[in-house]
Enzyme design. Structure first.
Site, PDB file in Angstrom:
ATOM      1  N   LEU A   1      39.595  38.473  38.683  1.00 44.45           N
ATOM      2  CA  LEU A   1      38.186  38.787  38.923  1.00 44.45           C
ATOM      3  C   LEU A   1      37.912  38.865  40.421  1.00 44.45           C
ATOM      4  O   LEU A   1      37.205  38.052  40.990  1.00 44.45           O
ATOM      5  CB  LEU A   1      37.284  37.736  38.264  1.00 44.45           C
ATOM      6  CG  LEU A   1      37.044  37.914  36.771  1.00 44.45           C
ATOM      7  CD1 LEU A   1      36.191  36.773  36.224  1.00 44.45           C
ATOM      8  CD2 LEU A   1      36.384  39.243  36.481  1.00 44.45           C
ATOM      9  N   HIS A   2      38.451  39.889  41.056  1.00 45.60           N
ATOM     10  CA  HIS A   2      38.190  40.132  42.480  1.00 45.60           C
ATOM     11  C   HIS A   2      36.845  40.846  42.610  1.00 45.60           C
ATOM     12  O   HIS A   2      36.146  41.048  41.607  1.00 45.60           O
ATOM     13  CB  HIS A   2      39.339  40.939  43.096  1.00 45.60           C
ATOM     14  CG  HIS A   2      39.525  42.283  42.466  1.00 45.60           C
ATOM     15  ND1 HIS A   2      38.872  43.405  42.904  1.00 45.60           N
ATOM     16  CD2 HIS A   2      40.265  42.665  41.396  1.00 45.60           C
ATOM     17  CE1 HIS A   2      39.218  44.438  42.155  1.00 45.60           C
ATOM     18  NE2 HIS A   2      40.069  44.013  41.232  1.00 45.60           N
ATOM     19  N   ALA A   3      36.459  41.218  43.802  1.00 42.93           N
ATOM     20  CA  ALA A   3      35.113  41.749  44.046  1.00 42.93           C
ATOM     21  C   ALA A   3      34.779  42.979  43.202  1.00 42.93           C
ATOM     22  O   ALA A   3      33.715  43.048  42.584  1.00 42.93           O
ATOM     23  CB  ALA A   3      34.944  42.063  45.526  1.00 42.93           C
TER      24      ALA A   3
ATOM     25  N   SER B   1      34.573  42.061  39.502  1.00 45.03           N
ATOM     26  CA  SER B   1      33.375  41.250  39.265  1.00 45.03           C
ATOM     27  C   SER B   1      32.126  42.109  39.288  1.00 45.03           C
ATOM     28  O   SER B   1      31.189  41.895  38.502  1.00 45.03           O
ATOM     29  CB  SER B   1      33.264  40.146  40.322  1.00 45.03           C
ATOM     30  OG  SER B   1      34.343  39.241  40.212  1.00 45.03           O
TER      31      SER B   1
END
Length: 89
Positions: free
Chosen positions: A14-16, A19
Site C-alpha cells: 500500500l504505497h502512495a 493507497s
C-alpha cells in the site's frame, strides 16, 4: 456490516499510488469503510490513514463496510487489490 480479509499481493504494497486508488474507490461509496491491520483501524477514505497501515506485500488487511452499498464497496476494493491496483508487476 460485512468484513473480508484480503492479502496485499502487489510488489510495493500500500504505497502512495495504491493507497490513492483505494481511497478514491472507497470514497465513491456512501457506506462507512474501515481497514484494519495488526489491530490498527483506519478510515478507508483517508489516504493518510491507509498509508499509515504500512501494509507491505503479503500483509493481510481486514476491510469492513457498513451501509447501503456495503457489498458493492467490498467487492470493488477486493477487485482493486486482487488486480494489483491496476499496476504492472
Amino acid at each position: 456490516m460485512i468484513k473480508e480479509n484480503v492479502e496485499i499481493i502487489n510488489e510495493l504494497g500500500l504505497h502512495a499510488r495504491a493507497s490513492t486508488k483505494l481511497t478514491q474507490i472507497a470514497s465513491g461509496f456512501s457506506s462507512e469503510i474501515a481497514i484494519t491491520r495488526n489491530g490498527k483501524r483506519v478510515n478507508a477514505k483517508s489516504i493518510m490513514g491507509v498509508m499509515m497501515l504500512a501494509a507491505a506485500k503479503g500483509s493481510v488487511i481486514e476491510i469492513e463496510a457498513n451501509g447501503p452499498d456495503e457489498v458493492k464497496a467490498i467487492n470493488a476494493l477486493k477487485a482493486l487489490i486482487n488486480n494489483y491496483f491496476d499496476e504492472s508487476e
